[in-house]
Design an enzyme around this catalytic site. Structure first.
Site, PDB file in Angstrom:
ATOM      1  N   ASP A 259      -0.340   0.666  -6.361  1.00 32.04           N
ATOM      2  CA  ASP A 259       0.259  -0.637  -6.676  1.00 32.04           C
ATOM      3  C   ASP A 259       1.619  -0.392  -7.316  1.00 32.04           C
ATOM      4  O   ASP A 259       2.425   0.356  -6.780  1.00 32.04           O
ATOM      5  CB  ASP A 259      -0.701  -1.451  -7.539  1.00 32.04           C
ATOM      6  CG  ASP A 259      -0.199  -2.845  -7.883  1.00 32.04           C
ATOM      7  OD1 ASP A 259      -0.232  -3.719  -7.013  1.00 32.04           O
ATOM      8  OD2 ASP A 259       0.239  -3.050  -9.032  1.00 32.04           O
TER       9      ASP A 259
ATOM     10  N   HIS B  51      -6.799  -4.366  -1.637  1.00 29.75           N
ATOM     11  CA  HIS B  51      -5.697  -3.829  -2.432  1.00 29.75           C
ATOM     12  C   HIS B  51      -6.106  -2.730  -3.401  1.00 29.75           C
ATOM     13  O   HIS B  51      -5.295  -1.871  -3.737  1.00 29.75           O
ATOM     14  CB  HIS B  51      -5.044  -4.967  -3.212  1.00 29.75           C
ATOM     15  CG  HIS B  51      -3.878  -4.536  -4.035  1.00 29.75           C
ATOM     16  ND1 HIS B  51      -2.726  -4.029  -3.479  1.00 29.75           N
ATOM     17  CD2 HIS B  51      -3.686  -4.512  -5.381  1.00 29.75           C
ATOM     18  CE1 HIS B  51      -1.875  -3.729  -4.442  1.00 29.75           C
ATOM     19  NE2 HIS B  51      -2.422  -3.998  -5.606  1.00 29.75           N
TER      20      HIS B  51
END
Length: 327
Positions: A100, A301
């Site tokens: 991320d 994610h």
């Protein structure tokens, strides 16, 4: 549990979760996470013959909480990574892994300081080179000017999102983790809302979290954010233009170190929220020595938390291949 150390990285004290011995592998988390995001990787990396270190980024967990938005610019975060490296690997370049927001941090550290970074791996967020324009301009054009909600616009003004989300941290974390995970169903991350919406309007809070995020895991994160607050973590999103200005001199440079990339095909960050059709192909121009590239079907994610076994199966052979070659 790993050993915890506080390291003076120069401008910030950085908490490190540490295990093993050997060449340094430093893991950098994203939003809203902590060293704990690497809980499934630390021991396997240590057992493979490395010093496995997972840091709390400044503003998170046990690391320094600084008062200004500019304290969370990319330049400062790169300096923290290098400061940790000076302490844990003073005599040798080291390897970085990021997820991320940790991915841009490790990519850009490798880009700007190739003398200190031996190899780099990233999860979720590809690297296409130093930006040609500020992402603030993209947000304005694609979302703000069209009256479309985008979470980074919502984060823009200091204090607004912090007040909303800290009012019920557990609900925010559960909704955010679930809604962009591979377990979320179509429509559970609500798109197309007007710009006046709040982040929680776009999220689905599940009755029970998926198996990869236990109630104990969620409680750990909740307690971390109760202690550190959200100003520092969210301020990362308020520095796009500062980051663009800092990285502009590196626009013609590529990352030449050995590299690894892992992502899920349901991760919106992987394909730039639908704006990039072939992320890995595009990335190879900026990362010519991309040696391992894996896309996990059905993964969202939270790559290394959702699919720890598959991530480790891709990551560990690549790390081991570096021994005697670059580390």
């Amino acid at each position: 549990m790993p050993e915890f150390r506080q390291i003076n990285a120069g401008a910030a004290e950085i908490r490190i979760a540490l295990e093993g011995s050997g060449p340094l592998v430093l893991m950098v988390h994203g939003f809203p996470e902590s060293w704990y995001s690497w809980r499934h990787q630390i021991a396997p990396i240590a057992e493979a013959g490395f010093t496995a270190a997972a840091m709390d980024v400044r503003g998170y967990g046990g690391s320094s909480r600084l008062p200004e938005v500019a304290d969370y610019r990319m330049e400062a975060l790169i300096a923290d990574i290098l400061g940790v490296g000076i302490v844990l690997s003073p005599d040798a370049p080291f390897t970085l892994i990021g997820h991320d927001w940790g991915a841009p941090q490790v990519w850009n550290t490798a880009l700007t300081r190739p003398d200190r970074i031996a190899a780099v791996a990233a999860l979720s967020v590809p690297f296409y080179g130093a930006p040609e324009f500020s992402f603030d301009d993209v947000i304005q054009r694609v979302f703000d000017d069209r009256d479309r909600f985008f979470y980074q616009s919502y984060f823009r003004n200091p204090g607004r999102a912090e007040a909303d989300l800290e009012a019920d941290l557990r609900r925010f974390l559960a909704g955010f983790y679930y809604s962009i995970s591979g377990d979320a169903q179509e429509g559970e991350w609500k798109l197309g809302l007007p710009s006046s919406a709040k982040l929680m309007d776009s999220l689905t809070v599940p009755a029970a979290m998926p198996g990869w995020m236990t109630e104990a895991d969620l409680t750990y994160y909740e307690n971390e954010f109760r202690a550190c607050g959200l100003f520092g973590p969210i301020s990362r999103y308020r520095n796009h233009t500062r980051d663009f200005e800092h990285l502009s001199p590196f626009r013609d440079r590529t990352i030449t170190q050995p590299a690894c990339f892992i992502a899920g095909d349901k991760d919106p960050a992987f394909n730039g929220f639908g704006m990039v059709t072939d992320p890995i192909g595009k990335m190879r121009r900026a990362v010519p020595n991309l040696e391992t590239a894996v896309v996990l079907p059905g993964c969202g994610h939270w790559t290394q938390q959702e699919r720890p076994a598959e991530v480790n199966a891709a990551l560990l052979p690549w790390l081991s291949s570096l021994k005697g070659r670059v580390v």
